[in-house]
Design an enzyme around this catalytic site. Sequence first.
Site, PDB file in Angstrom:
ATOM      1  N   THR A  10       1.176  -1.029   0.104  1.00 23.63           N
ATOM      2  CA  THR A  10      -0.124  -0.219  -0.419  1.00 23.63           C
ATOM      3  C   THR A  10       0.935   1.614   0.217  1.00 23.63           C
ATOM      4  O   THR A  10       0.711   1.743  -0.573  1.00 23.63           O
ATOM      5  CB  THR A  10      -1.056   0.113   1.017  1.00 23.63           C
ATOM      6  OG1 THR A  10      -1.968  -1.452   1.286  1.00 23.63           O
ATOM      7  CG2 THR A  10      -2.048   1.469   1.338  1.00 23.63           C
ATOM      8  N   VAL A  11       2.029   1.007   0.612  1.00 20.75           N
ATOM      9  CA  VAL A  11       2.301   2.919   1.010  1.00 20.75           C
ATOM     10  C   VAL A  11       3.628   3.099  -0.204  1.00 20.75           C
ATOM     11  O   VAL A  11       4.308   3.845  -0.375  1.00 20.75           O
ATOM     12  CB  VAL A  11       2.844   2.971   2.714  1.00 20.75           C
ATOM     13  CG1 VAL A  11       4.144   4.156   2.569  1.00 20.75           C
ATOM     14  CG2 VAL A  11       2.109   2.837   3.740  1.00 20.75           C
ATOM     15  N   LYS A  41       8.936  -9.557  -2.903  1.00 14.38           N
ATOM     16  CA  LYS A  41       9.122 -11.202  -2.624  1.00 14.38           C
ATOM     17  C   LYS A  41       9.280 -12.158  -3.131  1.00 14.38           C
ATOM     18  O   LYS A  41       9.409 -13.383  -4.088  1.00 14.38           O
ATOM     19  CB  LYS A  41       8.459 -11.334  -1.120  1.00 14.38           C
ATOM     20  CG  LYS A  41       8.795 -10.917   0.114  1.00 14.38           C
ATOM     21  CD  LYS A  41       7.669 -11.307   1.110  1.00 14.38           C
ATOM     22  CE  LYS A  41       8.482 -10.528   2.464  1.00 14.38           C
ATOM     23  NZ  LYS A  41       7.861 -11.857   4.010  1.00 14.38           N
ATOM     24  N   VAL A 127       5.378   7.454  12.645  1.00 14.02           N
ATOM     25  CA  VAL A 127       4.604   7.698  13.861  1.00 14.02           C
ATOM     26  C   VAL A 127       3.708   8.980  12.898  1.00 14.02           C
ATOM     27  O   VAL A 127       3.526   9.313  12.289  1.00 14.02           O
ATOM     28  CB  VAL A 127       5.127   8.422  15.196  1.00 14.02           C
ATOM     29  CG1 VAL A 127       4.453   8.519  15.665  1.00 14.02           C
ATOM     30  CG2 VAL A 127       6.388   7.457  15.935  1.00 14.02           C
ATOM     31  N   GLY A 129       1.266   8.850  10.380  1.00 10.38           N
ATOM     32  CA  GLY A 129       0.934   9.333   9.424  1.00 10.38           C
ATOM     33  C   GLY A 129       1.435  10.426   9.205  1.00 10.38           C
ATOM     34  O   GLY A 129       2.538  10.479   8.503  1.00 10.38           O
ATOM     35  N   GLU A 185      -5.967  -4.552  10.429  1.00 12.73           N
ATOM     36  CA  GLU A 185      -5.942  -5.888  10.166  1.00 12.73           C
ATOM     37  C   GLU A 185      -7.119  -7.162  10.065  1.00 12.73           C
ATOM     38  O   GLU A 185      -8.278  -7.051  10.995  1.00 12.73           O
ATOM     39  CB  GLU A 185      -4.701  -6.112  10.292  1.00 12.73           C
ATOM     40  CG  GLU A 185      -3.502  -5.218   9.767  1.00 12.73           C
ATOM     41  CD  GLU A 185      -3.351  -4.980   8.009  1.00 12.73           C
ATOM     42  OE1 GLU A 185      -3.094  -6.528   7.822  1.00 12.73           O
ATOM     43  OE2 GLU A 185      -3.399  -4.056   8.384  1.00 12.73           O
ATOM     44  N   LYS A 200       5.527   3.536  19.134  1.00 18.67           N
ATOM     45  CA  LYS A 200       5.021   4.921  18.575  1.00 18.67           C
ATOM     46  C   LYS A 200       5.616   6.387  20.177  1.00 18.67           C
ATOM     47  O   LYS A 200       6.049   6.532  20.272  1.00 18.67           O
ATOM     48  CB  LYS A 200       3.887   5.794  17.648  1.00 18.67           C
ATOM     49  CG  LYS A 200       3.508   4.296  16.834  1.00 18.67           C
ATOM     50  CD  LYS A 200       1.715   4.890  16.213  1.00 18.67           C
ATOM     51  CE  LYS A 200       1.802   4.018  14.900  1.00 18.67           C
ATOM     52  NZ  LYS A 200       0.489   4.226  14.012  1.00 18.67           N
TER      53      LYS A 200
END
Length: 393
Positions: A10-11, A41, A127, A129, A185, A200
Amino acid sequence: MKIAIMGFGTVGTGVEEILFKKRDALLKNNFDIEIEKVLIKNKNKERFPHNKDLVFTDDFDEILNSDVDTVIDVTSNLEETHDRIVKLMKSGKNIVTANKAMVSKYFEELNELARENEVYFSYEASVAGAIPIIHPIMEEAFFSDMNKIYGILNGTSNYILSKMELEGSSYDDVLKEAQELGYAEADPSADVLGFDAMRKIRILSSLIYKAKIEEDEIFTFGISNIKKSDFDFAKDKGYAIRLLAKSKLSDGKINISVIPTFLKDNFFAKTFDGINAIKVWGENFSSYELKGPGAGKLETADAIMRDLLRILAKREIKTFYDASNSYKVTNNLKNKFYIRTSKISSQLKNLVEEEKCIGDDHHIITKEISLDELRNSIKDLDDIFIAEIEEEI
């Protein structure tokens, strides 16, 4: 600047998207950034980058032995990523990472490696976002002592709590909804048990106090046991409930915890959905407040881009953290607590100031005690929910 990216989830796709769409604007301002390779991977998995010429590899050595200046880490693996970052730093490559678990666990080592190898170690995205919190703290640390930081640092738990508060839904129903929407998740343990927020607050507090804080020294209690009746009890007394990460330096001791909190402070109480909120107190200012999205594809990629541009412009802050201060970590400050339990131990009975029984549950407000005292009184109780009560923040 040549860069490599480790991970293309995603990021990682968010970083590639920003670099592709904003290339002309970046070039216009002398930011020439080229993605040399992306480490993944499975090379056989179909991917859809904006740049169709993007080169993928599953061989880490191709990154390690390349001439890239900076490696962006957007993986979730802990030990493998740590080992790779150590090798990359020793080879003279700057690191930008969003991996909070890895940053927290190896904070001291990675800062020391960055100094020894004269490379940048940047972790704004680890930390909160998109919220710029790491760099303001780093800048303040040179000329202003900071003594307290509170934060809603986990978007998943905040989404669950604010939904339960506003809609009266059960924990299980809201968690299921959060998973379906991608907020949580399949295994939400790190979020709902408080471990994500703990990592964090460990990173932030280490920076603020220039001290070493071990993860297992941080009292951590999550929201997985919360019930609708807890919200009903809190609402009757005018409180909202949020999971707060808290840290305060007082009399040479660091009080640090992650704990559900009854609060009236609008800055935190009016923080809904997946939003994060952070409040910092310092020597040269009463406090400052920051609020914004704590996660997300482009939101987290945005924080990575800011780190990247600082490095390229040679205005990134060089690593200075060295754990030079030695403070005892404890939780000895006194406050009142809310407890909901089906059983009351003799120890706990002595701490009760107010009690209301609903069905089989005892809803208790304690006398003013320390978190350390509370922990000792509830250690043998299983079916329990606790929250600290903050009248003013």
